[in-house]
Motif scaffolding. Structure first.
Motif, short mmCIF file in Angstrom:
data_model
loop_
_atom_site.label_atom_id
_atom_site.label_comp_id
_atom_site.label_asym_id
_atom_site.label_seq_id
_atom_site.Cartn_x
_atom_site.Cartn_y
_atom_site.Cartn_z
N ILE A 151 40.93 26.47 46.83
CA ILE A 151 41.87 27.02 45.80
C ILE A 151 43.38 26.92 46.44
N PHE A 152 43.19 26.89 47.94
CA PHE A 152 44.92 27.48 48.66
C PHE A 152 45.21 26.31 48.78
N ALA A 154 45.00 23.96 46.01
CA ALA A 154 45.93 23.18 44.73
C ALA A 154 46.74 24.28 45.05
N LEU A 155 46.77 25.42 45.21
CA LEU A 155 47.98 26.23 45.03
C LEU A 155 49.27 26.25 46.55
N PHE A 208 30.06 37.98 50.23
CA PHE A 208 31.88 36.88 51.23
C PHE A 208 31.75 35.90 49.53
N ILE A 211 31.91 37.32 46.32
CA ILE A 211 33.46 37.69 45.68
C ILE A 211 34.34 36.65 45.15
N PHE A 212 34.48 35.67 46.48
CA PHE A 212 35.26 34.29 45.83
C PHE A 212 35.08 33.13 45.24
N LEU A 215 36.38 34.96 42.23
CA LEU A 215 37.75 35.23 42.41
C LEU A 215 38.50 33.93 42.14
N SER A 216 37.90 33.16 42.75
CA SER A 216 38.78 31.98 42.47
C SER A 216 38.61 30.61 41.47
N LEU A 219 40.97 32.54 38.74
CA LEU A 219 41.72 32.12 39.11
C LEU A 219 42.69 30.76 39.17
N THR A 222 45.41 29.82 36.11
CA THR A 222 46.38 30.42 36.93
C THR A 222 47.34 29.77 37.51
N VAL A 223 46.82 29.02 38.23
CA VAL A 223 47.69 28.65 39.51
C VAL A 223 47.36 26.89 39.28
N LEU A 224 46.73 26.25 38.96
CA LEU A 224 47.29 24.67 37.64
C LEU A 224 47.80 24.82 36.83
#
Lengths: 226, 222
Positions: A151-152, A154-155, A208, A211-212, A215-216, A219, A222-224
């Protein structure tokens, strides 16, 4: 079903592109081996003390090697505006994300499976004694790395200093996941079974991941797209 | 109007702080075990609470930005995060000064210290991320996503590090005894001006952010 097919198609595409160029794979593997070598200068490689930090060392190697693979994950799509085409295609952003995470996960796992025997030889540990529990921790820890890393990736793909931003943002976020993986890996890699006191760490690592991942997936659009 | 509210709040914070300092330094006695240095807690703990309030405000503003796409929420998020980082730094530094005198060391990898440091680094990453994005709406969007990730991560960091350190006990964190009621009360009384100060700083920073945005907008028509 359609979603899964799309994700698998993206993953297959990424893996095929990687098989042909091998750019991320070569860089990541070479980097992992170099770090393993450098560690041997930092402390006595065959000492008993090495066994106590073996898990931590391995995950540092994996986290560094992982950053190289994850950096390429979305950066690979920049030439010829492939990323714009992918976002505009009928593939759901979450499927695109999941496919890319899966491809990076498989690549990083492959690097780890080469690095592990090398570690075993160089540092004189019998890592095969607890093979399946070790694989479980490896899979859960690697998924934690890739799920946040992708995800990061992509960000940060369009940012200045992309290669620097990704690890700076990702490593602090990964603290709980990496810590759990390190705790679990330390006994396993020297051939000792997982004690019941470590089950909480296994739960933490799995939690962990869940959850992530959730969440990813929530979201990534929204990022892309925005 | 906004100017007057700001000055009023700052004045109130100042008055309360002077009053609290008077009570702290002249009325409350030295702590039996620690001596005079214990007074640092009246700033150390409220600073931490204020930092967490700031990060929570930043989270709410980030979610609101993603829902409404109004850049005002982004201004709130960045202002609150910056002020939160400043109070987080106050918390870390005052804690280190206290530790040097009571424990004899500047730093120990205790659960609270480690998780506060991780938290601080996460939000420092937020500011770095903002610097790396040129386009304001893209910057707001990416920063909001990161803020959500960071806020979800902090409790997990806290629990994991607590487990980790309870398995390998570190130095004694606190004498183990309870606090004198007058001192305990002071802790909360002093939180009021510290929190007010945080609010004033956030509002000031927001004004700066909005001015900056106005300047950027004017530059486009040059």
């Amino acid at each position: 079903m359609r979603f899964v097919r799309q994700a698998l198609a993206i993953a297959a595409k990424d893996l095929r592109a990687e098989m042909r160029t091998k750019e991320a794979w070569n860089a990541s593997l070479a980097f992992a081996l170099v770090i393993l070598l450098l560690f041997s200068f930092a402390f006595e490689p065959t000492a008993e003390q090495t066994r106590e930090i073996a898990g931590g060392l391995l995950w540092l190697v994996f986290a560094f090697a992982g950053a190289l693979i994850l950096n390429r994950s979305f950066a690979r799509e920049l030439p010829n505006d492939c990323l714009d085409a992918l976002v505009a295609s009928p593939v759901a952003p979450a499927a695109l994300y999941l496919g890319k995470a899966l491809a990076s996960f498989l690549l990083l796992t492959a690097v780890e499976l080469v690095a592990l025997p090398v570690f075993g030889v160089f540092y004189n540990v019998r890592w095969t004694a607890q093979f399946w529990p070790l694989m479980l921790v490896l899979v859960l820890g690697t998924w934690a790395l890739t799920v946040i890393g992708t995800i990061f990736s992509a960000l940060t793909v369009n940012l200045r200093l992309r290669e620097l931003m990704l690890p700076t943002l990702v490593y602090p976020l990964l603290v709980p996941g990496l810590m759990a993986a390190m705790q679990l890996m330390t006994p396993l890699v020297v051939g000792q079974p997982l004690g019941p006191e470590l089950y909480d760490w296994l739960k933490l690592l799995a939690g962990f991941d869940i959850i992530f991942t959730a969440l990813s997936l929530a979201l990534v659009e929204t990022v892309l797209v925005g | 109007m906004r100017e007057k509210i700001l000055v009023g709040l700052a004045g109130l914070a100042g008055l309360l702080l002077v009053r609290n300092l008077y009570v702290m330094l002249l009325e409350l006695p030295d702590e039996a075990a620690q001596g005079a240095i214990y007074r640092i807690i009246f700033f150390h703990v409220p600073a931490a609470w204020t930092a967490f309030v700031c990060f929570f405000v930043a989270l709410v503003a980030s979610v609101l930005y993603l829902l409404r796409k109004n850049l005002r929420y982004d201004a709130v998020a960045v202002s609150a995060t910056e002020v939160g980082l400043a109070f987080g730094a106050v918390n870390l530094v005052t804690g280190m000064i206290w530790a040097r005198i009571i424990w004899g060391i500047w730093w120990t990898w205790d659960a609270r210290l480690t998780s506060m440091l991780v938290c601080w680094l996460l939000y420092a990453g937020y500011l770095m991320l903002r610097r790396a994005v040129e386009d304001p709406t893209l910057r707001a969007r990416f920063a909001a996503v990161f803020s959500i990730f960071a806020f979800v991560d902090v409790p997990i960091v806290w629990f994991s590090i607590k487990w980790w350190r309870t398995q390998h006990p570190g130095p004694v964190v606190w004498g183990g005894g309870s606090m004198d009621p007058a001192m305990y009360q002071m802790l909360f009384l002093n939180w009021v001006p510290v929190l007010l100060l945080g609010a004033v700083l956030t509002l000031l920073r927001m004004r700066l952010e909005e001015t900056q945005r106005a300047v950027e907008a004017l530059r486009q028509f040059r």
